[in-house]
Design a protein around this motif. Structure first.
Motif, PDB file in Angstrom:
ATOM      1  N   GLY A 140      54.391   2.729  17.684  1.00  6.62           N
ATOM      2  CA  GLY A 140      53.024   2.268  18.303  1.00  6.62           C
ATOM      3  C   GLY A 140      52.030   1.698  17.232  1.00  6.62           C
ATOM      4  N   VAL A 141      52.491   1.576  16.150  1.00  8.51           N
ATOM      5  CA  VAL A 141      51.659   0.690  15.176  1.00  8.51           C
ATOM      6  C   VAL A 141      51.421  -0.615  15.460  1.00  8.51           C
ATOM      7  CG1 VAL A 141      51.092   0.511  12.639  1.00  8.51           C
ATOM      8  CG2 VAL A 141      51.830   2.715  13.512  1.00  8.51           C
ATOM      9  N   ARG A 142      50.200  -1.306  15.558  1.00  6.62           N
ATOM     10  CA  ARG A 142      50.117  -2.885  15.687  1.00  6.62           C
ATOM     11  C   ARG A 142      50.021  -3.088  14.154  1.00  6.62           C
ATOM     12  NH1 ARG A 142      46.524  -0.701  19.579  1.00  6.62           N
ATOM     13  NH2 ARG A 142      44.739  -0.976  18.079  1.00  6.62           N
ATOM     14  N   HIS A 143      49.541  -2.610  13.141  1.00  5.40           N
ATOM     15  CA  HIS A 143      49.732  -3.038  11.895  1.00  5.40           C
ATOM     16  C   HIS A 143      49.373  -1.983  11.054  1.00  5.40           C
ATOM     17  CE1 HIS A 143      48.109  -5.844   8.544  1.00  5.40           C
ATOM     18  NE2 HIS A 143      47.094  -4.945   8.415  1.00  5.40           N
ATOM     19  N   LEU A 144      50.530  -2.237   9.784  1.00  3.36           N
ATOM     20  CA  LEU A 144      50.703  -1.494   8.834  1.00  3.36           C
ATOM     21  C   LEU A 144      50.413  -2.206   7.596  1.00  3.36           C
ATOM     22  CD1 LEU A 144      51.663   1.424   7.884  1.00  3.36           C
ATOM     23  CD2 LEU A 144      54.067   0.277   7.769  1.00  3.36           C
ATOM     24  N   ASP A 145      49.357  -2.083   6.892  1.00  2.00           N
ATOM     25  CA  ASP A 145      49.388  -2.824   5.514  1.00  2.00           C
ATOM     26  C   ASP A 145      50.042  -2.287   4.731  1.00  2.00           C
ATOM     27  OD1 ASP A 145      47.963  -0.356   4.523  1.00  2.00           O
ATOM     28  OD2 ASP A 145      46.012  -1.608   4.603  1.00  2.00           O
ATOM     29  N   HIS A 146      50.079  -2.925   3.246  1.00  2.00           N
ATOM     30  CA  HIS A 146      50.906  -2.745   2.263  1.00  2.00           C
ATOM     31  C   HIS A 146      50.489  -1.370   1.563  1.00  2.00           C
ATOM     32  CE1 HIS A 146      52.199  -2.797  -2.118  1.00  2.00           C
ATOM     33  NE2 HIS A 146      53.395  -3.488  -1.556  1.00  2.00           N
ATOM     34  N   ALA A 147      49.168  -0.965   1.465  1.00  2.00           N
ATOM     35  CA  ALA A 147      48.803   0.136   0.847  1.00  2.00           C
ATOM     36  C   ALA A 147      49.435   1.562   1.548  1.00  2.00           C
ATOM     37  CB  ALA A 147      47.310   0.263   0.695  1.00  2.00           C
ATOM     38  N   CYS A 148      49.384   1.406   2.961  1.00  2.00           N
ATOM     39  CA  CYS A 148      49.827   2.527   3.961  1.00  2.00           C
ATOM     40  C   CYS A 148      51.320   2.676   3.782  1.00  2.00           C
ATOM     41  CB  CYS A 148      49.454   2.066   5.369  1.00  2.00           C
ATOM     42  SG  CYS A 148      48.627   3.459   6.178  1.00  2.00           S
ATOM     43  N   MET A 149      51.957   1.517   3.775  1.00  2.00           N
ATOM     44  CA  MET A 149      53.403   1.378   3.752  1.00  2.00           C
ATOM     45  C   MET A 149      53.901   2.078   2.414  1.00  2.00           C
ATOM     46  SD  MET A 149      55.987  -1.848   4.009  1.00  2.00           S
ATOM     47  CE  MET A 149      55.602  -2.209   5.651  1.00  2.00           C
ATOM     48  N   THR A 150      53.284   1.699   1.377  1.00  2.00           N
ATOM     49  CA  THR A 150      53.574   2.137   0.204  1.00  2.00           C
ATOM     50  C   THR A 150      53.549   3.826  -0.007  1.00  2.00           C
ATOM     51  OG1 THR A 150      53.186   0.124  -1.071  1.00  2.00           O
ATOM     52  CG2 THR A 150      53.365   2.256  -2.468  1.00  2.00           C
ATOM     53  N   ALA A 151      52.344   3.901   0.450  1.00  2.00           N
ATOM     54  CA  ALA A 151      51.825   5.638   0.670  1.00  2.00           C
ATOM     55  C   ALA A 151      52.787   6.676   1.469  1.00  2.00           C
ATOM     56  CB  ALA A 151      50.375   5.868   1.030  1.00  2.00           C
ATOM     57  N   LEU A 152      53.288   5.826   2.685  1.00  2.00           N
ATOM     58  CA  LEU A 152      54.047   6.451   3.498  1.00  2.00           C
ATOM     59  C   LEU A 152      55.520   6.839   3.005  1.00  2.00           C
ATOM     60  CD1 LEU A 152      53.186   5.090   7.210  1.00  2.00           C
ATOM     61  CD2 LEU A 152      52.642   7.478   6.111  1.00  2.00           C
ATOM     62  N   ALA A 175      57.427   9.938   1.789  1.00  2.00           N
ATOM     63  CA  ALA A 175      58.902  10.328   2.480  1.00  2.00           C
ATOM     64  C   ALA A 175      59.932  10.794   1.170  1.00  2.00           C
ATOM     65  CB  ALA A 175      59.547   9.181   2.968  1.00  2.00           C
ATOM     66  N   ASP A 176      59.670  10.015   0.050  1.00  2.00           N
ATOM     67  CA  ASP A 176      60.562  10.350  -1.156  1.00  2.00           C
ATOM     68  C   ASP A 176      60.293  11.859  -1.648  1.00  2.00           C
ATOM     69  OD1 ASP A 176      61.571   7.888  -0.859  1.00  2.00           O
ATOM     70  OD2 ASP A 176      60.314   6.865  -2.338  1.00  2.00           O
ATOM     71  N   GLN A 177      59.088  11.984  -1.767  1.00  2.00           N
ATOM     72  CA  GLN A 177      58.573  13.248  -2.273  1.00  2.00           C
ATOM     73  C   GLN A 177      59.095  14.311  -1.443  1.00  2.00           C
ATOM     74  OE1 GLN A 177      54.350  13.385  -3.008  1.00  2.00           O
ATOM     75  NE2 GLN A 177      54.593  11.965  -4.348  1.00  2.00           N
ATOM     76  N   ARG A 178      59.071  14.304  -0.103  1.00  2.00           N
ATOM     77  CA  ARG A 178      59.514  15.053   0.784  1.00  2.00           C
ATOM     78  C   ARG A 178      61.267  15.357   1.104  1.00  2.00           C
ATOM     79  NH1 ARG A 178      56.361  18.236   4.724  1.00  2.00           N
ATOM     80  NH2 ARG A 178      57.728  18.894   6.307  1.00  2.00           N
ATOM     81  N   ASN A 179      61.955  14.157   0.548  1.00  2.00           N
ATOM     82  CA  ASN A 179      63.067  14.368   0.247  1.00  2.00           C
ATOM     83  C   ASN A 179      63.764  15.493  -0.623  1.00  2.00           C
ATOM     84  OD1 ASN A 179      63.862  13.021   2.628  1.00  2.00           O
ATOM     85  ND2 ASN A 179      63.773  10.704   1.335  1.00  2.00           N
ATOM     86  N   ALA A 180      62.767  14.992  -1.710  1.00  2.00           N
ATOM     87  CA  ALA A 180      63.058  15.925  -3.200  1.00  2.00           C
ATOM     88  C   ALA A 180      63.065  17.445  -2.890  1.00  2.00           C
ATOM     89  CB  ALA A 180      62.162  15.236  -4.140  1.00  2.00           C
ATOM     90  N   HIS A 181      62.089  18.000  -1.907  1.00  2.00           N
ATOM     91  CA  HIS A 181      61.823  19.091  -1.727  1.00  2.00           C
ATOM     92  C   HIS A 181      62.408  19.781  -0.505  1.00  2.00           C
ATOM     93  CE1 HIS A 181      58.401  17.983  -4.432  1.00  2.00           C
ATOM     94  NE2 HIS A 181      58.352  19.147  -4.354  1.00  2.00           N
ATOM     95  N   GLN A 199      69.433  15.173   6.467  1.00  2.00           N
ATOM     96  CA  GLN A 199      68.478  14.188   6.756  1.00  2.00           C
ATOM     97  C   GLN A 199      67.252  14.107   6.433  1.00  2.00           C
ATOM     98  OE1 GLN A 199      68.874  13.544  10.996  1.00  2.00           O
ATOM     99  NE2 GLN A 199      70.793  12.691  10.928  1.00  2.00           N
ATOM    100  N   ALA A 200      66.724  13.168   5.499  1.00  2.00           N
ATOM    101  CA  ALA A 200      65.600  13.071   5.157  1.00  2.00           C
ATOM    102  C   ALA A 200      64.584  12.398   6.048  1.00  2.00           C
ATOM    103  CB  ALA A 200      65.349  12.304   3.757  1.00  2.00           C
ATOM    104  N   PRO A 201      63.240  13.009   5.760  1.00  2.00           N
ATOM    105  CA  PRO A 201      62.244  12.381   6.906  1.00  2.00           C
ATOM    106  C   PRO A 201      62.045  10.886   6.514  1.00  2.00           C
ATOM    107  CG  PRO A 201      61.164  13.799   5.186  1.00  2.00           C
ATOM    108  CD  PRO A 201      62.553  13.896   5.212  1.00  2.00           C
ATOM    109  N   ARG A 202      62.014   9.766   7.399  1.00  2.00           N
ATOM    110  CA  ARG A 202      61.838   8.516   7.186  1.00  2.00           C
ATOM    111  C   ARG A 202      61.084   7.687   8.282  1.00  2.00           C
ATOM    112  NH1 ARG A 202      64.674   7.023   2.784  1.00  2.00           N
ATOM    113  NH2 ARG A 202      64.273   4.697   3.224  1.00  2.00           N
TER     114      ARG A 202
END
Length: 491
Positions: free
Chosen positions: A458-470, A474-480, A485-488
Motif C-alpha cells: 500500500g506504499v505509494r512512495h518509498l524513498d531511499h532513506a526509508c528503504m535502507t532503514a527498513l 530486517a537484518d538486525q531482526r534476522n540476527a536475533h 523465516q526472517a522478517p522481510r
C-alpha cells in the motif's frame, strides 16, 4: 453584407474601450500619485509609470484587459530601497528587474509562477497591506513615519499622542479618514452615481475642502514631469556587484512578476474573452519595467483594482488600457500643477483603503477551518514581512509552504495485526519518507520478538532513506530471531 456587422462591431468596441479608458484613467490618477508619494519619490514618477504601463505594456501581447501601473503592493519595497540606496539608484533597480523579467519570459518560466502557493501570495499581500497601513497612518496625520514595519507599529502610540495635541494634525487626520470612508461607502451608492470612481470623488472632495477653507495641511509637491525623470547612471549601475543591491533587484522582479501573473489569473475569471499567455505577459511587464527603469520611475505591476475596473467598465480590447495611458500623459503634460492642491492626507486615505483590501480577512476563517496548514503559511508570511523585510518574508513563506507540503505528502499509516500467535503482520500505506522514518522505526522496534510480516503493497512512495532503514531493521531482526523465516519487507 458581412462587412456591415463587422464595422458596427468594431465601432461599438471602440466606443466601449474609450469609455472604459476614461473610467480607468480616473481610478489610476489618484493611485499613481498616492503610490509615488507613499514610496518617498516625486509624484510625477508615479504618473510616468502609469503612462508606460498603459502605452508600452498595453500595446504588447499577453493579457488583453489587464492594466498595469505603479502598485500599492510594491510601495513598501520601493520606500525601503530608496531609503537605503537613494532615489538615483531606483532606475537601476527597476531596469535590472525589467531585464530579469524579460529573461524569465523568454525562458518560458511565466507559467511556473502559477505554482507559487496561493497562501504565500495572500500572506505577502497581507503583510504589504499591514506595513502600508502602518506607514500611511503617519502620512494621514501629516507626520513622518519612522520607516520599517516594526518601527512604524511601535511608534503608533506616540503618533496618537502627538495627533490629539495638534490641531493641524487633527485636521489632516479628519481629511484622511473622510477620504477613506467615502471610498469604502462608494460601492453602496446608486449605479448612476458610481459611474464616477470613488477614489477620484474622495480625493476631489478632500482637495476642494482643503482649498476652499485653506486648511493648513500638507499638499503634494510638484517638480515638473521632465525634472522628475532621472535616468540611471554608471555609478549606480556599479552597485549591482553588491549582494544586497542585487538581491533587491531580484526581489523586485520576482514579487512584481508574481503579483502581475496572479492578477492576470484573477482578471481571466472576470471575462470570457481571450485568456492570458503568461510568458508573453511576463515579457510585457519586463519591457514596461525596463522603460520605467531607463526613466528612473517606479516599478510597475498589473494592478487588480484598475484591471477589474477596466473589465467592469465594458472594455473589449487592449485599446482601453492604451488610451488610459494617453489620458495620463495628457494630464501630466498640461495639468501637473493641479496636483499641488491635493492634500497628502487624502492620498494616505486612498492607500490605507487599498492596503485594507490587500488583507484577506474574509478568507482567513474558512481557510483555517478547511486548510489549517495553508492558514498558518499565510499568517507566518504576513508576520515575517512585517517583522523583517519583504524579500526575507516571502522566502520564509515559500520555505514554510515547501515544508508543509513535504510533511503532508509524507503521510504514512501503520497498522499492526497481532493475534498473539504466529507472525505479527504490519502494513504500511501512504508515502514512506525520511520525515516519517522515526515513527515507522519506533513502531517496528516495539513489536514482540516474533516473526514479522511487513506488507508494503500500500506504499505509494518509498524513498531511499526509508528503504535502507527498513532493510537494516530486517537484518538486525534476522540476527536475533531463530525462526527459519526472517522478517522481510514484501512488495
Amino acid at each position: 453584407m458581412p462587412k456591415m456587422p463587422l464595422t458596427f462591431s468594431l465601432g461599438r468596441h471602440v466606443r466601449a474601450d474609450l469609455t472604459a479608458s476614461l473610467v480607468v484613467f480616473l481610478v489610476a490618477l489618484p493611485l499613481c500619485v498616492g503610490v509615488a508619494v507613499a514610496s518617498g519619490v516625486p509624484a510625477e514618477l508615479g504618473l510616468i509609470t502609469g503612462i508606460v504601463g498603459g502605452i508600452v505594456t498595453g500595446l504588447l501581447p499577453g493579457s488583453s484587459l489587464q492594466v498595469s501601473g505603479p502598485a500599492a503592493g510594491l510601495t513598501v519595497l520601493v520606500y525601503t530601497a530608496v531609503h537605503e540606496y537613494g532615489l538615483s539608484a531606483l532606475g537601476v533597480i527597476v531596469l535590472g528587474a525589467g531585464l530579469l523579467q524579460l529573461v524569465l519570459g523568454a525562458l518560458r518560466l511565466g507559467r511556473w509562477f502559477r505554482a507559487i502557493s496561493v497562501a504565500v501570495v495572500q500572506g505577502m499581500l497581507a503583510g504589504i497591506g499591514l506595513v502600508l497601513i502602518a506607514g500611511q497612518l503617519y502620512a494621514m496625520a501629516d507626520a513622518t513615519a519612522p520607516g520599517g514595519g516594526l518601527a512604524d507599529l511601535a511608534g503608533l502610540p506616540e503618533l496618537v499622542v502627538r495627533t490629539v495635541t495638534s490641531q493641524t494634525a487633527l485636521l489632516a487626520l479628519a481629511v484622511g479618514i473622510g477620504t477613506a470612508r467615502l471610498i469604502a461607502m462608494w460601492p453602496r451608492m446608486p449605479a448612476r452615481v458610481r459611474v464616477v470612481p470613488g477614489q477620484l470623488v474622495a480625493v476631489g472632495a478632500a482637495t476642494a475642502l482643503t482649498v476652499v477653507f485653506d486648511l493648513p495641511i500638507h499638499r503634494v509637491e510638484v517638480t515638473g514631469l521632465l525634472q522628475a525623470i532621472q535616468p540611471p547612471g554608471l555609478a549606480d549601475a556599479g552597485r549591482l556587484a553588491n549582494v544586497g543591491f542585487a538581491a533587491t533587484v531580484i526581489a523586485f522582479a520576482l514579487i512584481a512578476s508574481a503579483e502581475s501573473l496572479f492578477s492576470a489569473s484573477a482578471v481571466d475569471r472576470l471575462h470570457t474573452g481571450r485568456r492570458t499567455d503568461y510568458d508573453k505577459e511576463l515579457m510585457a511587464q519586463g519591457a514596461g519595467n525596463t522603460v520605467c527603469g531607463a526613466l528612473g520611475a517606479l516599478p510597475m505591476t498589473a494592478v487588480i483594482v484598475r484591471s477589474a475596473t477596466n473589465v467592469q467598465a465594458g472594455a473589449k480590447t487592449k485599446l482601453s488600457r492604451v488610451m488610459h495611458g494617453v489620458w495620463l500623459l495628457l494630464f501630466a503634460a498640461f495639468l501637473p500643477q493641479a496636483l499641488s492642491y491635493v492634500p497628502t492626507a487624502a492620498l494616505a486615505g486612498v492607500l490605507i483603503h487599498a492596503g485594507w483590501k490587500l488583507i484577506p480577512l474574509k478568507e482567513l476563517a474558512p481557510l483555517w477551518r478547511d486548510h489549517r496548514g495553508e492558514a498558518v503559511v499565510l499568517v507566518v508570511t504576513a508576520g515575517a514581512i512585517v517583522t523583517t523585510t519583504m524579500f526575507e518574508g516571502v522566502l520564509i513563506g515559500v520555505l514554510l509552504a515547501v515544508v508543509k507540503t513535504a510533511w503532508a505528502m509524507s503521510h504514512v499509516h501503520i497498522s499492526v495485526s497481532d493475534s498473539g500467535m504466529g507472525a505479527v503482520r504490519v502494513r504500511l500505506t501512504g508515502n514512506a519518507t525520511f520525515l516519517r522514518l522515526p515513527r515507522i522505526l519506533d513502531t517496528l522496534e516495539a513489536l514482540p520478538q516474533r516473526q514479522v510480516e511487513l506488507d508494503l503493497s500500500g506504499v505509494r512512495h518509498l524513498d531511499h532513506a526509508c528503504m535502507t532503514a527498513l532493510q537494516s531493521w530486517a537484518d538486525q531482526r534476522n540476527a536475533h530471531i531463530s525462526q527459519p523465516q526472517a522478517p522481510r519487507p514484501t512488495p
